[in-house]
Design a protein around this motif. Structure first.
Motif, short mmCIF file in Angstrom:
data_model
loop_
_atom_site.label_atom_id
_atom_site.label_comp_id
_atom_site.label_asym_id
_atom_site.label_seq_id
_atom_site.Cartn_x
_atom_site.Cartn_y
_atom_site.Cartn_z
N TRP A 1 34.35 37.79 47.87
CA TRP A 1 35.23 37.05 46.93
C TRP A 1 34.53 36.02 45.92
O TRP A 1 34.69 36.33 44.75
N GLU B 1 32.06 37.57 43.45
CA GLU B 1 32.69 38.40 42.68
C GLU B 1 33.12 37.15 41.46
O GLU B 1 33.23 37.36 40.25
N GLU B 2 33.62 36.09 42.00
CA GLU B 2 34.33 35.31 41.26
C GLU B 2 33.03 34.47 40.37
O GLU B 2 33.17 34.08 39.08
N LYS C 1 30.37 35.88 39.42
CA LYS C 1 30.15 36.92 38.46
C LYS C 1 30.98 36.79 37.19
O LYS C 1 30.38 36.88 35.97
N VAL C 2 32.26 36.81 37.43
CA VAL C 2 33.42 36.55 36.42
C VAL C 2 32.98 35.31 35.73
O VAL C 2 32.95 35.38 34.24
N GLU D 1 29.88 35.52 33.54
CA GLU D 1 29.81 36.46 32.20
C GLU D 1 30.68 35.78 31.38
O GLU D 1 30.27 35.91 30.20
N LEU D 2 31.60 34.95 31.62
CA LEU D 2 32.44 34.27 30.57
C LEU D 2 31.63 32.93 30.04
O LEU D 2 31.65 32.74 28.90
N HIS E 1 41.38 37.65 41.20
CA HIS E 1 40.46 36.38 40.49
C HIS E 1 41.41 35.53 39.47
O HIS E 1 40.94 34.69 39.19
N HIS F 1 40.24 28.92 29.89
CA HIS F 1 39.59 29.70 31.01
C HIS F 1 40.77 30.68 31.19
O HIS F 1 40.53 31.80 31.34
N THR G 1 40.55 34.73 30.68
CA THR G 1 40.82 35.83 31.77
C THR G 1 42.07 36.51 31.44
O THR G 1 42.14 37.90 31.91
N ARG H 1 40.70 40.15 31.51
CA ARG H 1 40.88 40.82 32.73
C ARG H 1 42.35 41.54 32.88
O ARG H 1 42.46 42.88 33.25
N GLY I 1 34.90 45.16 34.20
CA GLY I 1 33.92 44.39 34.15
C GLY I 1 32.73 44.86 32.99
O GLY I 1 31.66 44.63 33.22
N VAL J 1 34.52 41.05 28.20
CA VAL J 1 33.85 39.61 27.92
C VAL J 1 34.01 39.11 26.49
O VAL J 1 34.42 37.86 26.27
N MET K 1 37.67 38.31 26.09
CA MET K 1 37.77 36.83 26.69
C MET K 1 37.35 35.94 25.63
O MET K 1 38.00 34.85 25.44
#
Lengths: 56, 612
Positions: free
Chosen positions: A45, A48-49, A51-52, A55-56, B112, B440, B444, B448, B459, B464, B467
């Motif tokens: 988890w 993956e977090e 990665k998010v 990316e941001l 997430h 943030h 998201t 997302r 993804g 992105v 976002m």
């Protein structure tokens, strides 16, 4: 008491301190009570977090 | 109140130094372990101080300090019930009851974001999209409250226009959140939290010390009950150390319903369903880390909300004892033994000649309850002799009834100049740590929860980009709202609206999703629709302040500010009091008559023995 004659406001004033004190006691008593393990699922988890976030 | 003089070079050096330190800590964080996820990936444990202060700094913003502190200045220490709930519900209950199940469910389902958590739990795209939409549309309202709080203080502290302060604040926010502040670098959050702690401890100590001690300060404030301005007394204000008058069916109970339902319950309960706070639980490595964070989190919130609420109320006593001298003519003696009087304020039109001050809002002579300390004989504008009294008034008078000005007025008038700068940094810290998580969450939600769920592309690069565009849009929306809406206690009201909406829409489905196998997808969706629908109905047509500002209700009723305006107290009741129970009832009833999720999915959600 404490210059606050209204019992409900006095209760709020003392209640804030009391609930903070209870929280402190709770944290101290439970300091090592719960298990502390990082599972493979937790780690997956977090990857993956990350990665998010990246990316941001 | 006039602010301090314009920004000096010392101010600029200190502010730039603070921003550089924040940037340096962020850069250090980038090189190594920086976010909660990094700690978890590395299998390491963040110090409880870092976890708790980082959470607290996200929770507490300028809205709590300037906005709700100002509301306490107006309505009094009954607001301490909100501090009680902030600690008892926002920390103790949230960490001990909701924290671990949220963490476990999020990790089991690979969620997430908060909408993703709800969507995955109920296997519903509609739930995720609805939650994402609510966040994307309404979170800027809360961000606007945070920005207004910072800008109002900066304008007063540095003696610049609100618009200039807002622009600078927005630029600093953009510079902070766009390049990297969004990553919630925990050391940066912690540094900001520590700045906030230092400022609040000094503020609390100074206020009580300057009023002679804790009991003495409260005693003096209690003795000022008869100086509560008339319009507030008519609503049920009984003094700054007393609860508002409780009852139903008369305008004299309006204040109780405003303070208790909107200010205390809406925000006090709403914190449990704040998307940017719920996701924090998923970044925690274990139940033990949550338990260890409770004490520091509780003390942090006690300082961050208890201090401004107590100081906001006590600012009335400080101004009555030490505030700038006001002059005028006694209109009515309130309590001759205490020299309390209602005074028509006057200004010197030419040397030795005085004329009434006109209230720009009412176009009537300005009146103020005062502690009279001197008399002199002067002449009025026509040359007739006049008994001019001088004295001091509660802080609400100096803030000219603008609640959001009370804390800035107190800081700039009562405290040393250096503290004004420290306090500004405290507000900057409070604002940045909250704004970064808000933007943030907006980003998201758009990327997302809306874009990816609607298009089915996961993804991908465009996500992105969505976002980033959403964050820019959110920032622009927040600045636009802050710029255009400057009404009474707008900071607290915007915050309360967002917290209330989240509570009514998300709370039943969220909590039931953590604990109940019986709650169904249809039940959860129906509950969210009812919670959101009833809240919006109430805000548009019933709650008079909000409804009147939006304007739809005037068109529907031919000019009235609420469809229930003829029924006292109803227009003051907050939507959360009606919408939350209805949403809960809907969840129970609809779930009772619809089919729960399959056993396999529920086993996955509630499994306690994940793969090690």
């Amino acid at each position: 008491m404490l210059g606050i004659p209204d019992p409900m406001v006095l209760a709020a004033f003392l209640g804030c301190i009391a609930v903070a004190a209870i929280s402190v006691i709770y944290g101290l008593v439970r300091r090592n009570a719960a298990v502390d393990e990082v599972t493979r699922e937790d780690r997956a988890w977090a990857i993956e977090e990350k990665k998010v976030e990246d990316e941001l | 109140m006039a602010g301090h003089s314009a920004v000096g070079w010392v101010d600029i050096v200190v502010i730039v130094g603070y921003l550089l330190t924040t940037g340096y800590l962020g850069w250090l964080g980038y090189r190594g372990t920086r976010t909660a996820a990094d700690f978890l990936v590395g299998g390491r444990s963040a110090h409880p101080l870092i976890m708790a202060v980082s959470y607290g700094a996200t929770f507490i913003s300028t809205a709590a300090i300037v906005g709700f502190g100002g509301v306490a200045g107006m309505f009094g220490m009954s607001l301490l019930w909100l501090t009680f709930l902030n600690i008892g519900v926002g920390i103790l209950l949230a960490f001990t009851v909701l924290g671990e199940p949220t963490r476990r469910l999020g990790h089991h389902l690979g969620a997430h974001t908060f909408p993703e958590l709800l969507g995955a739990r109920y296997q519903s795209k509609a739930i995720q999209v609805l939650a994402g939409l609510l966040i994307f549309i309404f979170m800027p309202l809360y961000a606007a409250a945070v920005m207004t709080g910072g800008a109002v203080f900066a304008a007063t502290e540095f003696g610049v226009d609100f618009e200039v302060a807002l622009l600078v604040f927005a630029l600093i926010t953009a510079a902070y959140v766009i390049p990297g502040g969004l990553k919630a670098v925990m050391y940066t959050d912690t540094f900001q939290g520590i700045v906030m702690i230092v400022a609040m401890i000094y503020l609390l100590w100074f206020t009580y010390a300057s009023l002679g001690g804790v009991s003495e300060a409260h005693q003096y404030l209690t003795g000022m009950a008869d100086l509560v301005p008339g319009p507030l007394q008519a609503m049920g204000h009984q003094g700054w150390t007393a609860m508002p008058k409780f009852g139903w069916g008369a305008p004299s109970y309006d204040l109780w319903w405003t303070v208790i339902t909107a200010i205390i319950l809406g925000v006090g309960i709403g914190v449990l369903a704040q998307p940017q706070l719920v996701v924090r639980f998923m970044t925690v490595r274990s139940r033990r880390e949550l338990d260890r964070a409770v004490p520091i989190g509780a003390v942090f919130i006690l300082l961050m909300t208890g201090t401004p609420f107590a100081v906001g109320s006590l600012s009335n006593a400080w101004f009555a004892q030490h505030g700038p001298i006001l002059k005028g003519q006694v209109v009515k003696e309130i309590d001759p033994a205490k020299s309390h009087a209602l005074v028509g304020l006057m200004k010197e039109s030419s040397p030795g000649h005085w004329e009434p001050v006109i209230n720009p809002k009412t176009k009537q002579p300005a009146m103020a309850p005062m502690v009279v300390s001197g008399h002199e004989t002067v002449q009025d504008a026509q040359g007739a002799p006049l008994d001019l009294v001088s004295g001091r008034a509660p802080s609400v008078v100096y803030a000219k009834g603008e609640v959001d000005q009370i804390i800035p007025a107190f800081i700039t008038t009562a405290l040393p100049r250096w503290f004004g700068l420290v306090f500004f940094l405290c507000l900057l810290a409070a604002a940045m740590s909250t704004l970064s998580s808000q933007f943030h969450t907006i980003g998201t939600a758009a990327g997302r929860d809306l874009y990816e769920r609607i298009t089915g592309r996961h993804g991908s690069e465009p996500s992105v980009l969505v976002m980033r565009i959403a964050i820019m849009l959110g920032l622009l929306m927040s600045v636009t709202i802050s710029y255009n809406v400057r009404e009474e206690y707008v900071i607290a009201r915007f915050t309360a609206i967002f917290f209330g909406l989240c509570a009514a829409t998300f709370l039943p489905a969220f909590v039931a999703g953590l604990y109940s196998r019986r709650v169904t997808r249809v039940g959860a969706l129906a509950s969210m629709v009812v919670g959101l629908g009833v809240s919006l109905f109430w805000l548009l047509l019933v709650k008079s302040k909000e409804a009147a500002a939006i304007g739809l209700v005037q068109q529907v009723t031919g000019g009235k500010t609420s469809i229930l305006i003829d029924y006292p107290n109803w227009p003051m009741v907050d939507p959360v009091v009606v919408a939350l129970p209805l949403a809960l009832l809907t969840l129970i009833l609809v779930s009772a008559f619809t089919k729960p999720a399959d056993a396999g999915h529920l086993d996955r959600c509630f499994s306690r023995t994940p793969d090690l």
